[in-house]
Design a protein around this motif. Structure first.
Motif, PDB file in Angstrom:
ATOM      1  N   HIS A  38      44.547  41.119  48.416  1.00 38.87           N
ATOM      2  CA  HIS A  38      44.285  41.464  47.025  1.00 38.87           C
ATOM      3  C   HIS A  38      45.409  41.035  46.107  1.00 38.87           C
ATOM      4  CE1 HIS A  38      40.500  43.416  47.543  1.00 38.87           C
ATOM      5  NE2 HIS A  38      40.978  44.185  48.496  1.00 38.87           N
ATOM      6  N   GLN A  44      33.658  36.587  44.768  1.00 34.46           N
ATOM      7  CA  GLN A  44      33.138  37.800  45.394  1.00 34.46           C
ATOM      8  C   GLN A  44      34.196  38.516  46.221  1.00 34.46           C
ATOM      9  OE1 GLN A  44      29.329  37.349  47.363  1.00 34.46           O
ATOM     10  NE2 GLN A  44      28.743  35.789  45.874  1.00 34.46           N
ATOM     11  N   ASN A  75      35.603  47.511  33.721  1.00 29.88           N
ATOM     12  CA  ASN A  75      35.347  46.676  34.890  1.00 29.88           C
ATOM     13  C   ASN A  75      36.359  45.530  34.950  1.00 29.88           C
ATOM     14  OD1 ASN A  75      34.097  45.782  37.185  1.00 29.88           O
ATOM     15  ND2 ASN A  75      32.281  45.005  36.164  1.00 29.88           N
ATOM     16  N   LYS A  90      37.472  42.725  44.204  1.00 30.36           N
ATOM     17  CA  LYS A  90      36.780  44.014  44.145  1.00 30.36           C
ATOM     18  C   LYS A  90      36.139  44.181  42.777  1.00 30.36           C
ATOM     19  CE  LYS A  90      37.532  48.892  44.963  1.00 30.36           C
ATOM     20  NZ  LYS A  90      38.522  49.920  45.267  1.00 30.36           N
ATOM     21  N   GLY A  91      34.849  44.493  42.758  1.00 27.58           N
ATOM     22  CA  GLY A  91      34.124  44.679  41.507  1.00 27.58           C
ATOM     23  C   GLY A  91      33.248  43.495  41.136  1.00 27.58           C
ATOM     24  N   SER A 133      42.628  43.876  40.868  1.00 28.98           N
ATOM     25  CA  SER A 133      42.267  43.420  42.215  1.00 28.98           C
ATOM     26  C   SER A 133      42.561  41.943  42.432  1.00 28.98           C
ATOM     27  CB  SER A 133      40.785  43.677  42.482  1.00 28.98           C
ATOM     28  OG  SER A 133      40.530  45.057  42.463  1.00 28.98           O
ATOM     29  N   ARG A 152      39.721  46.685  36.294  1.00 26.55           N
ATOM     30  CA  ARG A 152      39.698  46.820  37.761  1.00 26.55           C
ATOM     31  C   ARG A 152      39.745  45.459  38.438  1.00 26.55           C
ATOM     32  NH1 ARG A 152      34.948  51.005  38.038  1.00 26.55           N
ATOM     33  NH2 ARG A 152      34.530  49.721  36.308  1.00 26.55           N
TER      34      ARG A 152
END
Length: 127
Positions: free
Chosen positions: A33, A48, A88, A51-52, A95, A91
């Motif tokens: 990450h 993909q 979003n 994360k999210g 990530s 996040r």
């Protein structure tokens, strides 16, 4: 020998291999990450991994990038891609999602940049 027997009797010592495995898995996941994914160059599969971002948002990011060109920053990504809101996006950025410098587009024939470069070449001494 007694020390080994007494250590083996302790509950934490028996679980040591399991704890080491968990620690290694956590370190690997953290390292994955920590690497940033550039929204201007990543494929759907690479996106993909953040994360999210699922298959739908990854598809929309790539489609919008193809349609209107690279993103200048994360704010532009949020404005242009449906389904990405401020929370979003925070996040995703935490990530590993990033927007690197937008790649330069080649000058179209007949553009002022192309004409300027041709004039410079023609006026260069020794040509």
């Amino acid at each position: 020998m007694r020390l080994v027997r007494s250590l083996a009797a302790l509950p934490w010592f028996r679980w040591r291999p399991w704890l080491v495995g968990v620690a290694l898995a956590w370190a690997t996941a953290t390292a994955v990450h920590a690497a940033s994914i550039d929204a201007n160059t990543a494929t759907e599969t690479q996106l993909q991994a953040v994360k999210g971002i699922g298959p739908g948002i990854a598809r929309r990011i790539v489609a919008e990038r193809r349609r209107a060109g690279p993103f200048a920053d994360l704010g532009e990504l949020e404005r242009r891609v449906r389904g990405i809101g401020a929370a979003n996006l925070r996040r995703m950025a935490a990530s590993g999602l990033a927007v690197g410098p937008a790649p330069r587009r080649a000058a179209e024939p007949g553009s002022s940049t192309d004409e300027t470069q041709a004039a410079r070449r023609a006026s260069a001494p020794g040509r």
